[in-house]
Design a protein around this motif. Structure first.
Motif, PDB file in Angstrom:
ATOM      1  N   THR A 179       0.862  -9.537  20.642  1.00 42.94           N
ATOM      2  CA  THR A 179      -0.520  -9.326  20.214  1.00 42.94           C
ATOM      3  C   THR A 179      -0.754 -10.217  18.995  1.00 42.94           C
ATOM      4  OG1 THR A 179      -0.045  -7.559  18.614  1.00 42.94           O
ATOM      5  CG2 THR A 179      -0.306  -6.896  20.930  1.00 42.94           C
ATOM      6  N   PRO A 180      -1.977 -10.248  18.460  1.00 41.00           N
ATOM      7  CA  PRO A 180      -2.169 -11.034  17.237  1.00 41.00           C
ATOM      8  C   PRO A 180      -1.250 -10.599  16.090  1.00 41.00           C
ATOM      9  CG  PRO A 180      -4.288 -10.508  18.205  1.00 41.00           C
ATOM     10  CD  PRO A 180      -3.261  -9.752  18.995  1.00 41.00           C
ATOM     11  N   ASP A 181      -0.845  -9.319  16.063  1.00 38.99           N
ATOM     12  CA  ASP A 181      -0.039  -8.814  14.953  1.00 38.99           C
ATOM     13  C   ASP A 181       1.423  -8.567  15.317  1.00 38.99           C
ATOM     14  OD1 ASP A 181      -2.225  -8.944  13.350  1.00 38.99           O
ATOM     15  OD2 ASP A 181      -2.678  -6.807  13.406  1.00 38.99           O
ATOM     16  N   GLN A 182       1.832  -8.944  16.520  1.00 44.58           N
ATOM     17  CA  GLN A 182       3.228  -8.738  16.912  1.00 44.58           C
ATOM     18  C   GLN A 182       3.627  -9.781  17.949  1.00 44.58           C
ATOM     19  OE1 GLN A 182       5.141  -4.689  17.735  1.00 44.58           O
ATOM     20  NE2 GLN A 182       4.929  -5.453  19.823  1.00 44.58           N
ATOM     21  N   VAL A 183       4.857 -10.257  17.832  1.00 47.36           N
ATOM     22  CA  VAL A 183       5.417 -11.137  18.844  1.00 47.36           C
ATOM     23  C   VAL A 183       6.863 -10.718  19.060  1.00 47.36           C
ATOM     24  CG1 VAL A 183       6.048 -12.891  17.132  1.00 47.36           C
ATOM     25  CG2 VAL A 183       5.837 -13.536  19.538  1.00 47.36           C
ATOM     26  N   ALA A 184       7.286 -10.731  20.329  1.00 44.38           N
ATOM     27  CA  ALA A 184       8.658 -10.321  20.659  1.00 44.38           C
ATOM     28  C   ALA A 184       9.241 -11.307  21.653  1.00 44.38           C
ATOM     29  CB  ALA A 184       8.672  -8.915  21.234  1.00 44.38           C
ATOM     30  N   ILE A 185      10.523 -11.620  21.456  1.00 44.66           N
ATOM     31  CA  ILE A 185      11.233 -12.471  22.401  1.00 44.66           C
ATOM     32  C   ILE A 185      12.555 -11.813  22.767  1.00 44.66           C
ATOM     33  CG2 ILE A 185      10.214 -14.584  21.465  1.00 44.66           C
ATOM     34  CD1 ILE A 185      12.943 -15.190  20.165  1.00 44.66           C
ATOM     35  N   LYS A 186      13.015 -12.126  23.968  1.00 42.07           N
ATOM     36  CA  LYS A 186      14.368 -11.757  24.364  1.00 42.07           C
ATOM     37  C   LYS A 186      15.208 -13.018  24.216  1.00 42.07           C
ATOM     38  CE  LYS A 186      14.666  -8.986  27.888  1.00 42.07           C
ATOM     39  NZ  LYS A 186      14.709  -8.483  29.289  1.00 42.07           N
ATOM     40  N   ILE A 187      16.356 -12.904  23.607  1.00 41.02           N
ATOM     41  CA  ILE A 187      17.176 -14.074  23.341  1.00 41.02           C
ATOM     42  C   ILE A 187      18.637 -13.751  23.617  1.00 41.02           C
ATOM     43  CG2 ILE A 187      17.397 -13.507  20.872  1.00 41.02           C
ATOM     44  CD1 ILE A 187      17.289 -16.562  20.332  1.00 41.02           C
ATOM     45  N   LYS A 188      19.359 -14.730  24.140  1.00 44.17           N
ATOM     46  CA  LYS A 188      20.781 -14.555  24.421  1.00 44.17           C
ATOM     47  C   LYS A 188      21.578 -15.378  23.425  1.00 44.17           C
ATOM     48  CE  LYS A 188      24.047 -14.268  28.256  1.00 44.17           C
ATOM     49  NZ  LYS A 188      24.236 -14.447  29.708  1.00 44.17           N
ATOM     50  N   LEU A 189      22.264 -14.696  22.543  1.00 43.88           N
ATOM     51  CA  LEU A 189      23.089 -15.338  21.532  1.00 43.88           C
ATOM     52  C   LEU A 189      24.539 -15.099  21.900  1.00 43.88           C
ATOM     53  CD1 LEU A 189      21.110 -14.276  18.328  1.00 43.88           C
ATOM     54  CD2 LEU A 189      20.811 -16.311  19.748  1.00 43.88           C
ATOM     55  N   SER A 190      25.240 -16.184  22.221  1.00 49.65           N
ATOM     56  CA  SER A 190      26.580 -16.063  22.783  1.00 49.65           C
ATOM     57  C   SER A 190      26.439 -15.262  24.087  1.00 49.65           C
ATOM     58  CB  SER A 190      27.529 -15.396  21.776  1.00 49.65           C
ATOM     59  OG  SER A 190      28.837 -15.307  22.278  1.00 49.65           O
ATOM     60  N   SER A 191      27.163 -14.168  24.234  1.00 51.91           N
ATOM     61  CA  SER A 191      27.014 -13.341  25.436  1.00 51.91           C
ATOM     62  C   SER A 191      26.196 -12.086  25.148  1.00 51.91           C
ATOM     63  CB  SER A 191      28.397 -12.943  25.969  1.00 51.91           C
ATOM     64  OG  SER A 191      29.108 -12.213  24.986  1.00 51.91           O
ATOM     65  N   THR A 192      25.570 -12.028  23.966  1.00 50.02           N
ATOM     66  CA  THR A 192      24.797 -10.852  23.559  1.00 50.02           C
ATOM     67  C   THR A 192      23.311 -11.106  23.766  1.00 50.02           C
ATOM     68  OG1 THR A 192      26.443 -10.308  21.854  1.00 50.02           O
ATOM     69  CG2 THR A 192      24.271  -9.282  21.650  1.00 50.02           C
TER      70      THR A 192
END
Length: 354
Positions: free
Chosen positions: A105-118
């Motif tokens: 939204t204008p006030d929130q952003v979310a991403i899914k990210i894979k760091l190493s195997s996590t």
């Protein structure tokens, strides 16, 4: 720009996963272009940089200008509303991340990210002081992380005060936010009582929180409020996300950072210290032991542990001359704050005489 740096290892034993560090900066930029440029300067040399920003600078078309060719960003790009939350990260991480658009939204952003195997969720959230705490979009995101068993790390300007995260007083927003966090087993990674908001009018508080669920909190190390000059009235929060075999950083307590008012208040409110009745030598030993325990406990609460980390290298442009200039700016800011506080004290002292 920030160099593409390889992941580092830390004395891994055979069969252990490689340790990887990702350097996170959390900051409210107050929509200022100079704060945006200063952020770039302070990002140089940080390993696998990730930035959780609120109130970023935008142009007349409500777009974030390119901060650097090595960095990419996620934020709300629909319609004509100005985004107040953004995630900026190094381009070598973009192939490992994707936006969760149903929570943007204008006030929130979310991403899914894979760091190493996590695999985890990173979010940035601006909680408008005129709206509810938290905003309505925060609950579905937190529940999504729970339902999918994903670690959650959210950088947020909450505009909320509560003594549990270091403020002197609570307000209604703080109590509402605490109820929300407790209901979903969320916590905050903040440590100590260093203000995250500090302006030239002498106001300071802890309103910027790094909110996590239990598994998200386990990934965070070296959380601290930075002394780097931000060109904003908010201060940088910096921490590392560590995946693989985790080696805890060394902890120390800096006596100069002790909140002596809090130390004295803890001892003053300890009822057992007020009982001075001694009838025999055994009582003396017991009293001495308790006093020592009480002093140690009060000191640990008033002087939180500080983490020492070698993961952030001094960039080559940070010469002794630039460091001296930074100290000069900090000194002038402190003098301005002291003059303001002195003026306020004088005004308060005159009120009863009028």
């Amino acid at each position: 720009g920030p160099p593409t740096s390889s992941s580092s290892q830390s004395n891994n034993q055979p069969g252990e996963r490689q340790v990887e560090y990702y350097s996170v900066t959390q900051i409210n930029l107050k929509r200022k272009f100079i704060a945006w440029k200063t952020l770039l300067t302070n990002t140089h040399g940080r390993r696998n940089p990730i930035i959780l920003a609120t109130e970023p600078y935008t142009n007349n078309h409500n777009r974030l200008p390119p901060i650097n060719k090595d960095l990419d960003h996620y934020y709300y790009k629909v319609g004509d509303k100005r985004p107040r939350a953004a995630i900026i990260l190094h381009k070598n991480l973009t192939s490992k991340s994707w936006e969760i658009k149903q929570f943007t939204t204008p006030d929130q952003v979310a991403i899914k990210i894979k760091l190493s195997s996590t695999e985890l969720i990173l979010a940035s959230s601006y909680m408008d002081i005129t709206g509810p705490a938290p905003p309505t979009e925060s609950t579905p995101l937190a529940k999504y992380a729970i339902d999918n068993n994903l670690p959650l790390i959210m950088g947020s300007d909450t505009n909320s005060h509560h003594t549990l995260w270091g403020n002197r007083v609570c307000n209604e927003r703080g109590r509402e936010l605490l109820d929300f966090l407790s209901s979903l087993r969320l916590n905050w990674a903040n440590k100590g009582s260093t203000p995250t908001f500090l302006n030239t009018r002498g106001h300071n508080s802890i309103i910027d929180l790094t909110i996590t669920n239990p598994t998200g909190g386990d990934l965070i190390s070296n959380w601290h409020v930075s002394d780097l000059f931000s060109n904003s009235d908010h201060r940088y929060i910096m921490f590392d996300i560590t995946t693989g075999h985790k080696k805890e950083p060394k902890q120390i307590r800096l006596v100069r950072n002790t909140d002596w008012a809090k130390f004295n208040e803890i001892l003053k409110n300890d009822p057992n210290l007020n009982n001075t009745s001694i009838t025999n030598t055994n009582d003396i030993d017991q009293k001495v032991e308790y006093i020592n325990q009480a002093l140690n406990k009060a000191f640990e609460e008033a002087c939180p542990a500080t983490y020492i980390s070698s993961t952030i290298r001094k960039p080559p442009w940070l010469t002794p001359q630039i460091e001296e200039a930074q100290r000069g700016i900090k000194h002038k800011l402190k003098l301005t704050l002291k003059k303001k506080e002195k003026s306020t004290d004088c005004d308060s002292a005159l009120i009863p005489l009028l």
